[in-house]
Enzyme design. Sequence first.
Site, PDB file in Angstrom:
ATOM      1  N   GLY A  15     -37.162  33.315 -17.600  1.00  0.00           N
ATOM      2  CA  GLY A  15     -38.394  33.549 -16.661  1.00  0.00           C
ATOM      3  C   GLY A  15     -38.008  34.358 -15.230  1.00  0.00           C
ATOM      4  N   CYS A  42     -32.046  29.790 -22.653  1.00  0.00           N
ATOM      5  CA  CYS A  42     -32.384  30.042 -23.843  1.00  0.00           C
ATOM      6  C   CYS A  42     -31.584  31.092 -24.587  1.00  0.00           C
ATOM      7  CB  CYS A  42     -33.730  30.737 -23.660  1.00  0.00           C
ATOM      8  SG  CYS A  42     -34.384  31.143 -25.116  1.00  0.00           S
ATOM      9  N   CYS A  47     -31.979  28.094 -27.275  1.00  0.00           N
ATOM     10  CA  CYS A  47     -32.817  28.908 -28.373  1.00  0.00           C
ATOM     11  C   CYS A  47     -32.049  29.605 -29.298  1.00  0.00           C
ATOM     12  CB  CYS A  47     -34.215  29.573 -27.982  1.00  0.00           C
ATOM     13  SG  CYS A  47     -34.916  29.041 -26.464  1.00  0.00           S
ATOM     14  N   LYS A  50     -28.991  28.222 -30.954  1.00  0.00           N
ATOM     15  CA  LYS A  50     -29.214  27.172 -31.534  1.00  0.00           C
ATOM     16  C   LYS A  50     -29.711  27.656 -32.901  1.00  0.00           C
ATOM     17  CE  LYS A  50     -33.479  26.512 -31.888  1.00  0.00           C
ATOM     18  NZ  LYS A  50     -34.326  25.731 -30.843  1.00  0.00           N
ATOM     19  N   TYR A 176     -37.625  17.575 -29.226  1.00  0.00           N
ATOM     20  CA  TYR A 176     -37.054  18.793 -29.780  1.00  0.00           C
ATOM     21  C   TYR A 176     -35.641  18.890 -30.242  1.00  0.00           C
ATOM     22  CZ  TYR A 176     -41.531  21.144 -28.398  1.00  0.00           C
ATOM     23  OH  TYR A 176     -42.734  21.614 -28.182  1.00  0.00           O
ATOM     24  N   GLU A 180     -33.847  18.822 -33.900  1.00  0.00           N
ATOM     25  CA  GLU A 180     -33.337  20.240 -34.409  1.00  0.00           C
ATOM     26  C   GLU A 180     -31.750  19.884 -34.415  1.00  0.00           C
ATOM     27  OE1 GLU A 180     -36.192  23.353 -32.168  1.00  0.00           O
ATOM     28  OE2 GLU A 180     -34.559  22.976 -31.300  1.00  0.00           O
ATOM     29  N   ARG A 197     -36.640   5.452 -29.612  1.00  0.00           N
ATOM     30  CA  ARG A 197     -37.472   4.241 -29.590  1.00  0.00           C
ATOM     31  C   ARG A 197     -38.646   4.232 -30.102  1.00  0.00           C
ATOM     32  NH1 ARG A 197     -38.245   4.898 -22.856  1.00  0.00           N
ATOM     33  NH2 ARG A 197     -39.045   7.071 -22.829  1.00  0.00           N
ATOM     34  N   ARG A 203     -42.774  12.922 -30.056  1.00  0.00           N
ATOM     35  CA  ARG A 203     -44.007  12.156 -29.488  1.00  0.00           C
ATOM     36  C   ARG A 203     -44.844  13.304 -28.890  1.00  0.00           C
ATOM     37  NH1 ARG A 203     -44.593   7.340 -26.769  1.00  0.00           N
ATOM     38  NH2 ARG A 203     -42.410   6.535 -26.717  1.00  0.00           N
ATOM     39  N   HIS A 433     -51.642  36.954 -51.316  1.00  0.00           N
ATOM     40  CA  HIS A 433     -51.138  36.188 -52.750  1.00  0.00           C
ATOM     41  C   HIS A 433     -49.744  36.839 -53.415  1.00  0.00           C
ATOM     42  CE1 HIS A 433     -51.587  33.154 -55.948  1.00  0.00           C
ATOM     43  NE2 HIS A 433     -51.411  34.156 -56.763  1.00  0.00           N
ATOM     44  N   GLU A 438     -51.394  31.630 -47.325  1.00  0.00           N
ATOM     45  CA  GLU A 438     -52.676  31.795 -47.952  1.00  0.00           C
ATOM     46  C   GLU A 438     -53.367  30.418 -48.032  1.00  0.00           C
ATOM     47  OE1 GLU A 438     -53.197  32.806 -52.310  1.00  0.00           O
ATOM     48  OE2 GLU A 438     -51.176  32.411 -52.406  1.00  0.00           O
TER      49      GLU A 438
HETATM   50  P1  NDP Z   1     -38.036  15.876 -25.089  1.00  0.00           P
HETATM   51  O1  NDP Z   1     -38.600  15.411 -23.726  1.00  0.00           O
HETATM   52  O2  NDP Z   1     -38.637  16.769 -26.176  1.00  0.00           O
HETATM   53  O3  NDP Z   1     -37.525  14.441 -25.698  1.00  0.00           O
HETATM   54  C1  NDP Z   1     -36.859  13.749 -24.914  1.00  0.00           C
HETATM   55  C2  NDP Z   1     -36.422  12.535 -25.962  1.00  0.00           C
HETATM   56  O4  NDP Z   1     -35.673  11.567 -25.179  1.00  0.00           O
HETATM   57  C3  NDP Z   1     -37.695  11.672 -26.486  1.00  0.00           C
HETATM   58  O5  NDP Z   1     -37.681  11.283 -27.784  1.00  0.00           O
HETATM   59  C4  NDP Z   1     -37.566  10.368 -25.473  1.00  0.00           C
HETATM   60  O6  NDP Z   1     -38.378   9.369 -26.137  1.00  0.00           O
HETATM   61  C5  NDP Z   1     -36.300  10.270 -25.321  1.00  0.00           C
HETATM   62  N1  NDP Z   1     -36.189   9.460 -23.963  1.00  0.00           N
HETATM   63  C6  NDP Z   1     -36.306   9.889 -22.809  1.00  0.00           C
HETATM   64  N2  NDP Z   1     -36.207   8.851 -22.050  1.00  0.00           N
HETATM   65  C7  NDP Z   1     -35.600   7.764 -22.795  1.00  0.00           C
HETATM   66  C8  NDP Z   1     -35.271   6.513 -22.384  1.00  0.00           C
HETATM   67  N3  NDP Z   1     -35.183   5.991 -21.341  1.00  0.00           N
HETATM   68  N4  NDP Z   1     -34.790   5.780 -23.540  1.00  0.00           N
HETATM   69  C9  NDP Z   1     -34.941   6.030 -24.490  1.00  0.00           C
HETATM   70  N5  NDP Z   1     -35.213   7.524 -25.035  1.00  0.00           N
HETATM   71  C10 NDP Z   1     -35.696   8.154 -24.026  1.00  0.00           C
HETATM   72  O7  NDP Z   1     -36.719  16.582 -24.460  1.00  0.00           O
HETATM   73  P2  NDP Z   1     -35.623  17.236 -25.195  1.00  0.00           P
HETATM   74  O8  NDP Z   1     -34.216  17.343 -24.329  1.00  0.00           O
HETATM   75  O9  NDP Z   1     -35.573  17.098 -26.587  1.00  0.00           O
HETATM   76  O10 NDP Z   1     -35.990  18.867 -24.963  1.00  0.00           O
HETATM   77  C11 NDP Z   1     -36.335  19.339 -23.706  1.00  0.00           C
HETATM   78  C12 NDP Z   1     -37.343  20.365 -23.282  1.00  0.00           C
HETATM   79  O11 NDP Z   1     -36.805  21.510 -24.099  1.00  0.00           O
HETATM   80  C13 NDP Z   1     -38.565  19.992 -24.251  1.00  0.00           C
HETATM   81  O12 NDP Z   1     -39.582  19.596 -23.565  1.00  0.00           O
HETATM   82  C14 NDP Z   1     -38.894  21.266 -24.993  1.00  0.00           C
HETATM   83  O13 NDP Z   1     -40.008  21.914 -24.404  1.00  0.00           O
HETATM   84  C15 NDP Z   1     -37.855  22.189 -24.903  1.00  0.00           C
HETATM   85  N6  NDP Z   1     -37.231  22.728 -26.062  1.00  0.00           N
HETATM   86  C16 NDP Z   1     -37.906  23.390 -26.935  1.00  0.00           C
HETATM   87  C17 NDP Z   1     -37.358  23.760 -28.234  1.00  0.00           C
HETATM   88  C18 NDP Z   1     -38.230  24.463 -29.024  1.00  0.00           C
HETATM   89  O14 NDP Z   1     -39.200  25.182 -28.677  1.00  0.00           O
HETATM   90  N7  NDP Z   1     -37.850  24.866 -30.306  1.00  0.00           N
HETATM   91  C19 NDP Z   1     -36.153  23.338 -28.703  1.00  0.00           C
HETATM   92  C20 NDP Z   1     -35.409  22.490 -27.633  1.00  0.00           C
HETATM   93  C21 NDP Z   1     -35.939  22.057 -26.420  1.00  0.00           C
HETATM   94  P3  NDP Z   1     -40.063   8.942 -25.715  1.00  0.00           P
HETATM   95  O15 NDP Z   1     -40.643  10.437 -26.446  1.00  0.00           O
HETATM   96  O16 NDP Z   1     -40.255   7.821 -26.348  1.00  0.00           O
HETATM   97  O17 NDP Z   1     -40.276   9.214 -24.330  1.00  0.00           O
END
Ligand code: NDP
Length: 458
Positions: A15, A42, A47, A50, A176, A180, A197, A203, A433, A438
């Site tokens: 950014g 990234c 990214c 990864k 994410y 991954e 959880r 989610r 095709h 498709e």
């Molecule tokens: P995310 O927000 O995607 O996921 C966080 C995870 O941690 C969720 O499963 C969440 O559970 C869990 N969590 C959070 N707090 C608690 C808790 N107190 N107890 C138990 N579980 C918990 O974060 P990431 O770190 O995976 O990724 C960060 C950001 O990076 C993302 O928002 C994404 O936009 C970006 N990213 C994008 C990628 C892509 O475009 N391919 C690849 C990697 C990252 P719950 O859902 O239950 O809250």
Amino acid sequence: MTDDFDLIVIGAGSGGVAASRRAAAHGARVLIAEADRVGGTCVMRGCVPKKLMMYAAGFSRELHEAEGFGWTGVAGRFEMARWADAKERELDRLEGIYRTMLAESGVELAPGRARLLAPDTVAVGHRKLRATRVLIATGATPAHGATPGLDLAMTSNEVLNLRQVPSSLLVVGGGYIAVEFASILAGLGAKVTLAFRDSAPLRGFDTDLRTRLAQSLADRGVVVAAGVALRSLERSASGYRLTRADGSVLGAEAALNATGRRPNTTGLGLEDIGVHLDARGAIAVDVDSRTTVPGVWAIGDVTNRKNLTPVAIAEGRAFADTEFGKLRTRMDHRNVASAVFTDPPIATVGQSEAHARKLGPVDLYESDFRPMKTAFAGGSSRTYMKLVVDGLNDRVLGIHMIGTDAPEIVQALAVALTCGATKRDFDRTVAVHPTAAEEFVLMREASRRHSTAASEMP
Ligand code: NDP
């Protein structure tokens, strides 16, 4: 000594670099401060490495599939240290490109940690710099606070620096990053346990993608430990133990904390000059990325809007075009496509079925099949596609896919969604095709119709 600039950018990630170069192209005198490697999360620890690791993991399946196509003697052994050395060389090359791009754009790079002394004054190392505008683009960092003991585990930063595949890995979280790396490390041969959880990973994504992802991870041998809150993580001589709220214990040789990220706001002097943070610790901004202090803007993950690289780039360019190019531009955060690089990958743009159903009547078009290549090789992996269509005006509201090449396919279809395509537009598009893509223009009959908004149902 004081140096004067039109713009100081703090943070040379995707950014910050995009904003600084666009402002310079408009004629602004720009300095960008960076305390770490140029390229940011990234390129240096997200990214890019990864995806290089994902490519490495993908060969395990492709080598297996090759045998189904008549190849023999293709089995091999993965040497992670060789991959790690090649990855470092590639990151060095990319950092060099970023530095050259900045220099050729006329942007001055100031190595060091920056601190705001006033809305128009920034200290970087021993230098005291002034600018009429300051842009904060410092990104985010892995969070540890979700469960006691998580600070003992690796984060995505350390996983990307592994030189050896752990025999077993416990991934904590279901977002994410969690899915991954669970998928990638399973592909590289680790015995992976994914603990989160909620009842399904990812989610916020469409439910049909979430359940299919959980199933495909399980089919590949990942232990999907869903639906139980996490209590604590402990480390012992033999590895890690995760205790869950129901008393059950999960263990592995290595552990990855993937429970989210927190905005990088510490040490910037924000509180001293009155920049407000929101309840989650992100810099509060308006639709034009203005902070609460005139002359100071913020973009990207430090603002915790949509934490995706292309979004940070678009926010940065909108800021630069508006402030220096006199081209009033505003980032549109609706309908941003995103992909999850699991195997098979997920890609999505627009509304999920559940979201669309809350707003009004919807028609669903779905296709679920075994791709030609997989079927021929005797594999079981499936592809699933879904169109969410407005039941009143036929507009396509959401496009969702899990399957080979999903990110490449959905990127192109996102243009149609942005243009407001209807299902009829999809129907009158002639197929290419034989492809998997498709199927998106061949889904004639709705698989389900919901004539009432879910919120109107008794
Ligand atoms: P995310 O927000 O995607 O996921 C966080 C995870 O941690 C969720 O499963 C969440 O559970 C869990 N969590 C959070 N707090 C608690 C808790 N107190 N107890 C138990 N579980 C918990 O974060 P990431 O770190 O995976 O990724 C960060 C950001 O990076 C993302 O928002 C994404 O936009 C970006 N990213 C994008 C990628 C892509 O475009 N391919 C690849 C990697 C990252 P719950 O859902 O239950 O809250």
